[in-house]
Write a protein that holds these residues in place. Structure first.
Motif: not given
Length: 73
Positions: A18-22, A39-45
């Protein structure tokens, strides 16, 4: 791998998404064999302060000289 990293960091997966808007539905897709988009992997990392390798493979990648890439090649 995402859940394992969250566990080690002491955070819950759903609030991280939720914080990462995924989409929180991403977890079930990944558990069923789906792959996250880059993009999701980069944001989460970035959020979890870990490598994308750890999220994708469950292992940190440590290159040695023979693995190094060169822009001159």
């Amino acid at each position: 791998n995402f859940k394992n990293v969250c566990d080690k960091k002491g955070v819950k997966p759903t609030p991280v998404l939720k914080e990462c808007k995924i989409s929180t539905g991403s977890i079930s897709r990944w558990q069923n064999g789906g792959s996250p988009n880059s993009d999701a992997v980069i944001v989460l990392a970035n959020y979890l302060q870990c490598s994308t390798d750890l999220l994708l493979t469950g292992h940190e990648y440590t290159p040695n000289e023979t693995d190094a890439l060169s822009v001159d090649e």
